[in-house]
Each structure stands twice: as C-alpha cells, then as structure tokens.
Scaffold this active site. Structure first.
Site, PDB file in Angstrom:
ATOM      1  CD  GLU A 242      -1.957   2.157   1.941  1.00 60.44           C
ATOM      2  OE1 GLU A 242      -1.416   3.152   1.414  1.00 60.44           O
ATOM      3  OE2 GLU A 242      -2.362   2.142   3.106  1.00 60.44           O
ATOM      4  CB  CYS A 276      -1.534   6.395   2.226  1.00 65.29           C
ATOM      5  SG  CYS A 276       0.059   5.977   2.960  1.00 65.29           S
TER       6      CYS A 276
END
Length: 468
Positions: A242, A276
């Site tokens: 990720e 993120c």
C-alpha cells in the site's frame, strides 16, 4: 506511576536511541535498536510457533483476536497518550490518537468475525471442487509512522486470523507506539505468534530478504515499495504493498459548498494531512470554485493546531523534520508558481515543534509541484476546471491510484464520474472513509493487493483447491 508510565517503562530501553516529541522536542523515551541476529531469532521463534497456531483453527484464533481487542480497550488511554507524544496527533479531538486506538480494537474484532468458508467451485455430476485458504507461514509486516498502531493492526490481525505468525518491523520514527501496542496484544495472544523488531533500514532489508518470511506487507512510499520488491524477489515472498497516494477530489457544479466543506476539510487534513489516502489535490468546477474556496477557509479557521495534549487542538505537528521540509518546499513552489494562498503558508520562524499551518492554495496550474507531488501534510491545492472531461483527465494524469472522491448532489451522476476515475477506491461525498468490511488497495504506482474484509483475509493466505 500512571498507566502511561507503566506502559513506557515496559517497552523502552534506557540505553537505546532517543525518540523526541514532534510537538515539543522533549524526550518521549528510548528504543532498543535490534540486530540482524535478533531479527533472525524472532523469525525462527515465529516459525516454530506457527504450526500449532495454524492447527488451532479459525474459531480459536478469532477468540484470541477478541481477547487482544479487549486488551487494547483496557489500555486505551495509555496507548493514546504514547501515540500522541511520539507521533504528534492530538489525543482526543478529531480523528486522532484515541480514534486510532479504537480502530485497532475495531479491526481486530472485524477480522475475527469475518466469515471464511470454503468456496464451492463445481458441484455436479462431474464431481465437486472447493477452494480453501490455508496459512502461509510467517508474515513480515513493515509499517509507517503516520498511523503506526492502526496500520500495524491492519497487517497483523488478518495474518493471525488466517493462521500465520507475524514479525513486525515498525517505522524508526514511531517505534515506541508499535512496541506499546504489541506489548498489549501479547498479553492476550499465545507466546511467539507475534514479534516486534525495531530498527532501521538494515533490519527492514534483512526482513524482506529472509528466506523464512512467506509474505511481506508494507505500507509506505512507492520508492521503498519498489526496493522491497527487489529484496523479496529471490525468496518469492508474496507481497501486499500500500504505497503513495496523491488522491484527487472532483467537485461538480451542483454542490452546496457550505454543506460539503467540513467533509472536504477532514478528507484532506485528517492526521494533519499525513494519510496515504487523504485528499491531496482538489479539482473544483468554475461555477462553485469561489464558494468552495471560501467555505474551506471558514472551516480551516475553526481548526486549532498545537500540542496534542492540549485539549482544544484538533491538528498536530508533522511527525518529523524531513516531512516538514517537504511540505514547506512544495508550498514555496506553489507561491512561486502563481498560487494564491487563501490561508496559512507562513510558518512561525521560531517554534519548538514541526508545526506547519493549515494551508489552502488556489489558482494553481495542474503541473505545479504542490499538485503533481504528494505533499503528505497540511497543504491543499485547489485547481479550477470548466470541463468535466478535463477534470477527469487531470485526476487520472498521475501514476497513482490509491483513492479518489467525487462531490455532487446527484448520486447517479457522481457514480458515472466515479467509474471513470482510476483509483482502487472512489468515495462519493466523502473521502478516506475506510471500513474493515470493505476491501482497500491501490492501482498503478500506489501498489497492489487488498486489505480488509474477505478479500483481505484471502490475500494473507494460500489458495488450495480440493477436487473430488
């Protein structure tokens, strides 16, 4: 001695490396820097414990995860204070330290309760075939500094549920938070199913290269993810990555600016922008551009920033000097590129912590560095568009695809636009709202592999077909 002090004394090493509070510069504690030999010992112990853990079955492992969630909740205040002191986020106000600790318990319970049954593929006169998911072995989990506890649980809970054991390497910026969390989890888990090995890049590389690791889970930068892929190649360890985001939001001309401003703000500035999947570039139709800018400024003015232990603050500092410098540099690029600073953009010259003020920059071209590069901090560029196709092209124009959002009063139109945006998740009239039941992952250079829900459990297991 307070619960926080008891927790800190259980995990810190007086002879270790100093960890400083990013809000004040004060000492939080000292952390032991592991050796490669200690990493090897942890992997060996995890591998030795794995067969019994796998044999215990889903029901028993789920029971342990619930016990671990109970332990997190029993130690929530101490964990939140440790997290606030080391990472910088406020303890209680906004979606911050107490929220993150609560999410740890929630994700543990969700992974425990997600049904995982064999899938019947064929069942007719030709025979029967079922797809089962088996434990992988030992998972190496490498976490970030922005949500260190929560993302560690994302990696650990699914892996444990599926019968693997786990060795965690925390970020060198926030090791105490992860050490504290795993100290609490291990009060409820069997011996040796979960290990933590703090250290720097040498430990991370040794973990990813180790032939005793069957899967690597990593959350962090695209550059580091690429390095992990190279390190893991010889051992063929499975990967879930990720990586970087730079998420786009597209605001359509039919919105009520006042109504969406609060959600837009938190989509961008949650955890002081250090997320993120935060909203990092906002494309707004010219018909509502000024209204959206004004509404966002009004919200930003009501969001105090400061030391996370002071009750009024909802935003904290950037976690480290390196990230502060990145944000400051990108805002300067925006100013030099003709951007109009609506609020912020002028940090105090002399301050104890890494506080960069909440910053909104309007009237930027799409190729300005503040738009084209992931800032990972409290600075949001707002770009005006007149044609929807142009906005979608700009949103899709970067080699990232973690999340995105569409803002509209017309649900059908919003879905149509969402289908055209290249991202692993597209939210409508919200941004960054993850759910432990809903798969989450990126495309393009934002990584690959899924976390959460049934698909997340499958990603940390080995498929096996039984055919008869």
């Amino acid at each position: 001695m307070s619960a926080y002090q008891e927790l800190l004394s259980a995990i810190e090493n007086p002879a270790g490396r100093e960890i400083l509070d990013p809000a004040t510069g004060e000492l939080v504690g000292k952390v032991h820097e592991s050796t490669v030999a200690e990493l090897n010992q942890a992997i060996e112990a995890a591998r030795a414990a794995q067969p019994e853990w796998a044999a215990s079955g889903h029901a028993k492992r789920s029971e342990f995860l619930h016990r671990a969630a109970d332990a997190v909740e029993a130690n929530a205040e101490a964990l939140a204070e440790l997290l606030s002191r080391e990472q910088g986020k406020p303890i209680k106000n906004g979606p911050n330290a107490a929220f993150e600790v609560g999410a740890c318990a929630a994700w543990l319970r969700a992974n425990a309760d997600t049904p995982m049954e064999p899938e019947v593929l064929v069942d007719d006169e030709s025979g029967k075939a079922e797809l089962h998911y088996m434990p992988l072995g030992v998972v190496g989990a490498i976490g970030p500094w922005n949500w260190p506890m929560m993302i560690t649980v994302w990696q650990v809970a699914a892996s444990l549920r599926m019968g693997s054991t786990v060795v965690v390497k925390p970020s060198e910026y926030t090791p105490l938070s992860v050490l504290g969390l795993i100290h609490v989890l291990n009060q409820a888990l069997p011996s040796d199913v979960l290990h933590v090995v703090p250290g720097g890049g040498e430990i991370g590389q040794a973990l990813t290269e180790h032939d005793g690791i069957d899967k690597i889970m990593f959350t962090g930068s695209t550059k580091t993810g690429q390095a992990i892929m190279r390190s893991a190649a010889d051992g063929l360890a499975r990967l879930t990555l990720e990586l970087g985001g730079n998420d786009a939001g597209v605001v359509l001309p039919d919105v009520d600016a006042q109504k969406i401003a609060g959600d837009l703000f938190w989509g961008a500035f949650i955890n002081t922008g250090q997320t993120c999947a935060a909203l990092k570039r906002l494309y707004v139709h010219e018909d509502v551009y000024d209204d959206v800018c004004d509404a966002l400024v009004a919200v930003a003015q009501q969001m105090p920033m400061g030391n996370g232990r002071e009750e009024q603050n909802v935003l904290g500092p950037l976690q480290n000097k390196q990230q502060y410098d990145i944000v400051a540099g990108l805002v300067e690029d925006a100013k030099n590129g003709g951007g109009r600073v609506l609020i912020g953009g002028d940090p105090e010259a002399e301050q104890a912590g890494y506080f960069y003020p909440t910053t909104l920059v309007a009237d930027l071209p799409n190729d300005n560095p503040l738009v084209a590069q992931e800032q990972f901090g409290p600075a949001l560029p707002i770009i005006k568009y007149s044609d929807l196709d142009e906005a979608i092209a700009m949103a899709n124009g970067l080699d990232v695809g973690l999340g995105a959002s569409v803002w509209s009063s017309d649900p059908d139109t919003a879905v149509e636009v969402a289908q055209r945006i290249e991202a692993g998740t597209v939210w409508i009239n919200k941004h960054g709202a993850v759910d432990p039941r809903v798969p989450f992952g990126g495309i393009k250079s934002s990584g690959y592999g899924l976390e959460f829900g049934v698909e997340g459990l499958k990603s940390v297991a080995a498929p096996k077909v039984i055919s008869r």
